[in-house]
Motif scaffolding. Sequence first.
Motif, PDB file in Angstrom:
ATOM      1  N   VAL A  98      15.230  18.647  10.630  1.00  0.00           N
ATOM      2  CA  VAL A  98      14.565  18.833  11.913  1.00  0.00           C
ATOM      3  C   VAL A  98      13.065  18.951  11.704  1.00  0.00           C
ATOM      4  O   VAL A  98      12.599  19.434  10.668  1.00  0.00           O
ATOM      5  N   ALA A  99      12.326  18.502  12.693  1.00  0.00           N
ATOM      6  CA  ALA A  99      10.867  18.657  12.672  1.00  0.00           C
ATOM      7  C   ALA A  99      10.541  20.136  12.822  1.00  0.00           C
ATOM      8  O   ALA A  99      11.276  20.889  13.469  1.00  0.00           O
ATOM      9  N   ILE A 100       9.440  20.561  12.240  1.00  0.00           N
ATOM     10  CA  ILE A 100       9.017  21.951  12.303  1.00  0.00           C
ATOM     11  C   ILE A 100       7.988  22.078  13.416  1.00  0.00           C
ATOM     12  O   ILE A 100       6.889  21.519  13.330  1.00  0.00           O
ATOM     13  N   ASP A 101       8.344  22.810  14.472  1.00  0.00           N
ATOM     14  CA  ASP A 101       7.459  22.968  15.620  1.00  0.00           C
ATOM     15  C   ASP A 101       6.442  24.088  15.437  1.00  0.00           C
ATOM     16  O   ASP A 101       5.360  24.046  16.001  1.00  0.00           O
ATOM     17  N   ASP A 102       6.796  25.094  14.652  1.00  0.00           N
ATOM     18  CA  ASP A 102       5.925  26.250  14.448  1.00  0.00           C
ATOM     19  C   ASP A 102       4.821  25.896  13.450  1.00  0.00           C
ATOM     20  O   ASP A 102       5.100  25.600  12.288  1.00  0.00           O
ATOM     21  N   GLU A 103       3.575  25.911  13.910  1.00  0.00           N
ATOM     22  CA  GLU A 103       2.438  25.514  13.061  1.00  0.00           C
ATOM     23  C   GLU A 103       2.302  26.405  11.829  1.00  0.00           C
ATOM     24  O   GLU A 103       1.977  25.926  10.747  1.00  0.00           O
ATOM     25  N   GLY A 104       2.560  27.704  11.977  1.00  0.00           N
ATOM     26  CA  GLY A 104       2.465  28.625  10.856  1.00  0.00           C
ATOM     27  C   GLY A 104       3.490  28.308   9.786  1.00  0.00           C
ATOM     28  O   GLY A 104       3.181  28.299   8.587  1.00  0.00           O
ATOM     29  N   GLU A 105       4.732  28.047  10.214  1.00  0.00           N
ATOM     30  CA  GLU A 105       5.789  27.687   9.266  1.00  0.00           C
ATOM     31  C   GLU A 105       5.472  26.366   8.581  1.00  0.00           C
ATOM     32  O   GLU A 105       5.629  26.234   7.364  1.00  0.00           O
ATOM     33  N   LEU A 106       5.013  25.385   9.363  1.00  0.00           N
ATOM     34  CA  LEU A 106       4.685  24.070   8.799  1.00  0.00           C
ATOM     35  C   LEU A 106       3.568  24.186   7.766  1.00  0.00           C
ATOM     36  O   LEU A 106       3.656  23.614   6.681  1.00  0.00           O
ATOM     37  N   GLU A 107       2.534  24.956   8.088  1.00  0.00           N
ATOM     38  CA  GLU A 107       1.417  25.120   7.156  1.00  0.00           C
ATOM     39  C   GLU A 107       1.879  25.816   5.874  1.00  0.00           C
ATOM     40  O   GLU A 107       1.523  25.399   4.763  1.00  0.00           O
ATOM     41  N   ALA A 108       2.699  26.862   6.003  1.00  0.00           N
ATOM     42  CA  ALA A 108       3.196  27.589   4.825  1.00  0.00           C
ATOM     43  C   ALA A 108       4.088  26.688   3.977  1.00  0.00           C
ATOM     44  O   ALA A 108       3.981  26.674   2.745  1.00  0.00           O
ATOM     45  N   ALA A 109       4.969  25.906   4.625  1.00  0.00           N
ATOM     46  CA  ALA A 109       5.869  25.003   3.895  1.00  0.00           C
ATOM     47  C   ALA A 109       5.069  23.899   3.205  1.00  0.00           C
ATOM     48  O   ALA A 109       5.382  23.516   2.071  1.00  0.00           O
TER      49      ALA A 109
ATOM     50  N   GLU B 105       0.834  -1.195   0.000  1.00  0.00           N
ATOM     51  CA  GLU B 105       0.000   0.000   0.000  1.00  0.00           C
ATOM     52  C   GLU B 105       0.869   1.244   0.000  1.00  0.00           C
ATOM     53  O   GLU B 105       1.909   1.287   0.648  1.00  0.00           O
ATOM     54  N   GLU B 106       0.428   2.244  -0.748  1.00  0.00           N
ATOM     55  CA  GLU B 106       1.123   3.516  -0.748  1.00  0.00           C
ATOM     56  C   GLU B 106       0.423   4.447   0.219  1.00  0.00           C
ATOM     57  O   GLU B 106      -0.795   4.459   0.318  1.00  0.00           O
ATOM     58  N   THR B 107       1.205   5.247   0.915  1.00  0.00           N
ATOM     59  CA  THR B 107       0.635   6.232   1.816  1.00  0.00           C
ATOM     60  C   THR B 107       0.632   7.585   1.126  1.00  0.00           C
ATOM     61  O   THR B 107       1.484   7.859   0.295  1.00  0.00           O
ATOM     62  N   ASP B 108      -0.340   8.405   1.446  1.00  0.00           N
ATOM     63  CA  ASP B 108      -0.357   9.745   0.885  1.00  0.00           C
ATOM     64  C   ASP B 108       0.025  10.779   1.942  1.00  0.00           C
ATOM     65  O   ASP B 108      -0.091  11.971   1.726  1.00  0.00           O
ATOM     66  N   GLU B 109       0.492  10.285   3.091  1.00  0.00           N
ATOM     67  CA  GLU B 109       0.918  11.176   4.168  1.00  0.00           C
ATOM     68  C   GLU B 109       2.334  11.674   3.883  1.00  0.00           C
ATOM     69  O   GLU B 109       3.267  10.897   3.717  1.00  0.00           O
ATOM     70  N   VAL B 110       2.467  12.986   3.816  1.00  0.00           N
ATOM     71  CA  VAL B 110       3.743  13.618   3.540  1.00  0.00           C
ATOM     72  C   VAL B 110       4.259  14.264   4.819  1.00  0.00           C
ATOM     73  O   VAL B 110       3.510  14.929   5.531  1.00  0.00           O
ATOM     74  N   VAL B 111       5.533  14.057   5.104  1.00  0.00           N
ATOM     75  CA  VAL B 111       6.189  14.676   6.250  1.00  0.00           C
ATOM     76  C   VAL B 111       7.090  15.775   5.712  1.00  0.00           C
ATOM     77  O   VAL B 111       7.913  15.530   4.834  1.00  0.00           O
ATOM     78  N   ILE B 112       6.922  16.985   6.225  1.00  0.00           N
ATOM     79  CA  ILE B 112       7.749  18.119   5.821  1.00  0.00           C
ATOM     80  C   ILE B 112       8.757  18.387   6.936  1.00  0.00           C
ATOM     81  O   ILE B 112       8.385  18.524   8.103  1.00  0.00           O
ATOM     82  N   MET B 113      10.037  18.435   6.559  1.00  0.00           N
ATOM     83  CA  MET B 113      11.103  18.727   7.519  1.00  0.00           C
ATOM     84  C   MET B 113      11.997  19.820   6.954  1.00  0.00           C
ATOM     85  O   MET B 113      12.133  19.959   5.749  1.00  0.00           O
ATOM     86  N   ARG B 114      12.594  20.609   7.856  1.00  0.00           N
ATOM     87  CA  ARG B 114      13.465  21.715   7.458  1.00  0.00           C
ATOM     88  C   ARG B 114      14.926  21.329   7.667  1.00  0.00           C
ATOM     89  O   ARG B 114      15.268  20.629   8.616  1.00  0.00           O
ATOM     90  N   VAL B 115      15.795  21.812   6.775  1.00  0.00           N
ATOM     91  CA  VAL B 115      17.233  21.605   6.913  1.00  0.00           C
ATOM     92  C   VAL B 115      17.792  22.716   7.799  1.00  0.00           C
ATOM     93  O   VAL B 115      17.520  23.899   7.574  1.00  0.00           O
ATOM     94  N   GLU B 116      18.553  22.327   8.803  1.00  0.00           N
ATOM     95  CA  GLU B 116      19.263  23.292   9.642  1.00  0.00           C
ATOM     96  C   GLU B 116      20.747  22.998   9.540  1.00  0.00           C
ATOM     97  O   GLU B 116      21.158  21.845   9.527  1.00  0.00           O
TER      98      GLU B 116
END
Length: 90
Positions: A63-74, A43-54
């Motif tokens: 790194v995981a993005i803790d800021d909800e606004g940044e995560l939503e924009a990204a 099965e393929e998942t359609d869940e995408v994980v967005i992470m930022r490079v530091e």
Amino acid sequence: MEDNILILEDEQGNPAEFMVYDVYEFNGNTYFALIEVIEGSTEETDEVVIMRVEGEGDDAELVAIDDEGELEAAFDEFVRRDDEFAEEDN
């Protein structure tokens, strides 16, 4: 990173494989859009994980993005890019 696969550890130190779906620049940061590879599953998942490079060079890490606004924009930028690529394929 072999064949666009990254192995990341969760909070408990358990490894998980992720396929790199997209890497993009947005608002001065680099983001990775990842899809978890479920071993033994067809099965393929359609869940995408967005992470930022530091950091840079050998010191760079995802790194995981803790800021909800940044995560939503990204995530919105990822969707925009994905839609744009889909339109180009048609």
